[in-house]
Design a protein around this motif. Sequence first.
Motif, PDB file in Angstrom:
ATOM      1  N   UNK A   1       0.826  -1.198   0.000  1.00  0.00           N
ATOM      2  CA  UNK A   1       0.000   0.000   0.000  1.00  0.00           C
ATOM      3  C   UNK A   1       0.867   1.256   0.000  1.00  0.00           C
ATOM      4  N   UNK A   2       1.882   1.281   0.856  1.00  0.00           N
ATOM      5  CA  UNK A   2       2.789   2.427   0.889  1.00  0.00           C
ATOM      6  C   UNK A   2       3.473   2.631  -0.449  1.00  0.00           C
ATOM      7  N   UNK A   3       3.900   1.519  -1.063  1.00  0.00           N
ATOM      8  CA  UNK A   3       4.582   1.623  -2.357  1.00  0.00           C
ATOM      9  C   UNK A   3       3.672   2.228  -3.413  1.00  0.00           C
ATOM     10  N   UNK A   4       2.465   1.684  -3.545  1.00  0.00           N
ATOM     11  CA  UNK A   4       1.579   2.164  -4.615  1.00  0.00           C
ATOM     12  C   UNK A   4       1.059   3.576  -4.330  1.00  0.00           C
ATOM     13  N   UNK A   5       0.756   3.898  -3.098  1.00  0.00           N
ATOM     14  CA  UNK A   5       0.218   5.221  -2.783  1.00  0.00           C
ATOM     15  C   UNK A   5       1.262   6.326  -2.893  1.00  0.00           C
ATOM     16  N   UNK A   6       2.518   5.994  -2.582  1.00  0.00           N
ATOM     17  CA  UNK A   6       3.585   7.001  -2.633  1.00  0.00           C
ATOM     18  C   UNK A   6       4.379   6.953  -3.933  1.00  0.00           C
ATOM     19  N   UNK A   7       4.185   5.891  -4.715  1.00  0.00           N
ATOM     20  CA  UNK A   7       4.935   5.764  -5.961  1.00  0.00           C
ATOM     21  C   UNK A   7       6.404   5.493  -5.745  1.00  0.00           C
ATOM     22  N   UNK A   8       6.724   4.865  -4.614  1.00  0.00           N
ATOM     23  CA  UNK A   8       8.114   4.494  -4.326  1.00  0.00           C
ATOM     24  C   UNK A   8       8.125   3.193  -3.550  1.00  0.00           C
ATOM     25  N   UNK A   9       9.064   2.341  -3.896  1.00  0.00           N
ATOM     26  CA  UNK A   9       9.172   1.054  -3.225  1.00  0.00           C
ATOM     27  C   UNK A   9       9.559   1.199  -1.763  1.00  0.00           C
ATOM     28  N   UNK A  10       9.455   0.103  -1.037  1.00  0.00           N
ATOM     29  CA  UNK A  10       9.744   0.102   0.389  1.00  0.00           C
ATOM     30  C   UNK A  10      11.170   0.481   0.724  1.00  0.00           C
ATOM     31  N   UNK A  11      12.110   0.103  -0.128  1.00  0.00           N
ATOM     32  CA  UNK A  11      13.515   0.465   0.101  1.00  0.00           C
ATOM     33  C   UNK A  11      13.664   1.995   0.091  1.00  0.00           C
ATOM     34  N   UNK A  12      13.047   2.648  -0.890  1.00  0.00           N
ATOM     35  CA  UNK A  12      13.090   4.112  -0.965  1.00  0.00           C
ATOM     36  C   UNK A  12      12.316   4.745   0.192  1.00  0.00           C
ATOM     37  N   UNK A  13      11.202   4.124   0.576  1.00  0.00           N
ATOM     38  CA  UNK A  13      10.433   4.650   1.707  1.00  0.00           C
ATOM     39  C   UNK A  13      11.246   4.596   2.995  1.00  0.00           C
ATOM     40  N   UNK A  14      11.959   3.494   3.205  1.00  0.00           N
ATOM     41  CA  UNK A  14      12.766   3.358   4.417  1.00  0.00           C
ATOM     42  C   UNK A  14      13.848   4.433   4.456  1.00  0.00           C
ATOM     43  N   UNK A  15      14.509   4.667   3.321  1.00  0.00           N
ATOM     44  CA  UNK A  15      15.528   5.716   3.260  1.00  0.00           C
ATOM     45  C   UNK A  15      14.908   7.068   3.587  1.00  0.00           C
ATOM     46  N   UNK A  16      13.722   7.311   3.041  1.00  0.00           N
ATOM     47  CA  UNK A  16      13.023   8.578   3.308  1.00  0.00           C
ATOM     48  C   UNK A  16      12.661   8.690   4.781  1.00  0.00           C
ATOM     49  N   UNK A  17      12.214   7.584   5.379  1.00  0.00           N
ATOM     50  CA  UNK A  17      11.858   7.593   6.799  1.00  0.00           C
ATOM     51  C   UNK A  17      13.081   7.873   7.674  1.00  0.00           C
ATOM     52  N   UNK A  18      14.219   7.344   7.266  1.00  0.00           N
ATOM     53  CA  UNK A  18      15.446   7.587   8.033  1.00  0.00           C
ATOM     54  C   UNK A  18      15.900   9.035   7.913  1.00  0.00           C
TER      55      UNK A  18
ATOM     56  N   UNK B   1      13.789  11.694   6.845  1.00  0.00           N
ATOM     57  CA  UNK B   1      12.703  12.612   7.183  1.00  0.00           C
ATOM     58  C   UNK B   1      11.596  11.855   7.912  1.00  0.00           C
ATOM     59  N   UNK B   2      11.875  11.486   9.138  1.00  0.00           N
ATOM     60  CA  UNK B   2      10.913  10.695   9.908  1.00  0.00           C
ATOM     61  C   UNK B   2       9.561  11.400  10.016  1.00  0.00           C
ATOM     62  N   UNK B   3       9.571  12.717  10.107  1.00  0.00           N
ATOM     63  CA  UNK B   3       8.317  13.465  10.226  1.00  0.00           C
ATOM     64  C   UNK B   3       7.438  13.272   8.991  1.00  0.00           C
ATOM     65  N   UNK B   4       8.063  13.163   7.804  1.00  0.00           N
ATOM     66  CA  UNK B   4       7.284  12.972   6.581  1.00  0.00           C
ATOM     67  C   UNK B   4       6.561  11.633   6.611  1.00  0.00           C
ATOM     68  N   UNK B   5       7.285  10.564   6.918  1.00  0.00           N
ATOM     69  CA  UNK B   5       6.641   9.242   6.945  1.00  0.00           C
ATOM     70  C   UNK B   5       5.616   9.159   8.069  1.00  0.00           C
ATOM     71  N   UNK B   6       5.862   9.822   9.183  1.00  0.00           N
ATOM     72  CA  UNK B   6       4.860   9.853  10.257  1.00  0.00           C
ATOM     73  C   UNK B   6       3.592  10.552   9.765  1.00  0.00           C
ATOM     74  N   UNK B   7       3.755  11.648   9.021  1.00  0.00           N
ATOM     75  CA  UNK B   7       2.601  12.363   8.480  1.00  0.00           C
ATOM     76  C   UNK B   7       1.862  11.502   7.454  1.00  0.00           C
ATOM     77  N   UNK B   8       2.622  10.819   6.591  1.00  0.00           N
ATOM     78  CA  UNK B   8       2.012   9.938   5.589  1.00  0.00           C
ATOM     79  C   UNK B   8       1.201   8.856   6.284  1.00  0.00           C
ATOM     80  N   UNK B   9       1.765   8.265   7.332  1.00  0.00           N
ATOM     81  CA  UNK B   9       1.036   7.219   8.038  1.00  0.00           C
ATOM     82  C   UNK B   9      -0.220   7.778   8.693  1.00  0.00           C
ATOM     83  N   UNK B  10      -0.182   9.028   9.097  1.00  0.00           N
ATOM     84  CA  UNK B  10      -1.389   9.670   9.624  1.00  0.00           C
ATOM     85  C   UNK B  10      -2.452   9.826   8.542  1.00  0.00           C
ATOM     86  N   UNK B  11      -2.023  10.238   7.378  1.00  0.00           N
ATOM     87  CA  UNK B  11      -2.942  10.407   6.251  1.00  0.00           C
ATOM     88  C   UNK B  11      -3.605   9.081   5.893  1.00  0.00           C
ATOM     89  N   UNK B  12      -2.822   8.003   5.925  1.00  0.00           N
ATOM     90  CA  UNK B  12      -3.326   6.684   5.525  1.00  0.00           C
ATOM     91  C   UNK B  12      -3.687   5.794   6.716  1.00  0.00           C
TER      92      UNK B  12
END
Length: 142
Positions: free
Chosen positions: A61-78, A80-91
């Motif tokens: 779900x994260x991959x398709x909704x954000x248009x980036x695979x989990x590997x890229x999402x993990x790097x982004x979370x590391x 910009x943790x606030x961004x992934x926290x906000x995304x998880x709030x949205x979803x």
Amino acid sequence: MNEISHRKARTIIAKTLAKGREMELKPLSVVVLDAGGHVKAFEREDGAAPGRFDIARGKAFGAVMLGMGGQAQMARAEQQAYFMAAVNGVYDGKVVPVPGGILVMGRKGEVIGAIGVTGDTSDNDQVAGVAGIEAAGFDAQP
């Protein structure tokens, strides 16, 4: 091709599970989502924990909704943790930003869906999932 057919979704799952057996991984669970985040197919191997559907779905779900695979999402979370926290709030907390969430790409490079693989380490989940996607004739973007 602009969507994943049910037959192709089943092929992705079968080939992902076969790769997992070849690698001697723990029991896997695999979900295939279409480009809108809807479940096309799911399978949980014998011995896999019952809660694995939600983890697999969260990876995909994260991959398709954000248009980036989990590997890229993990790097982004590391980074910009606030961004992934906000995304998880949205979803509503449905995003699992780790390897094993893999975009399925169509012939023209468009996102046509995603898969989520869970059960072993996230890196091993990703290897098995990429093998499944490629065996079905698609490109994978982890």
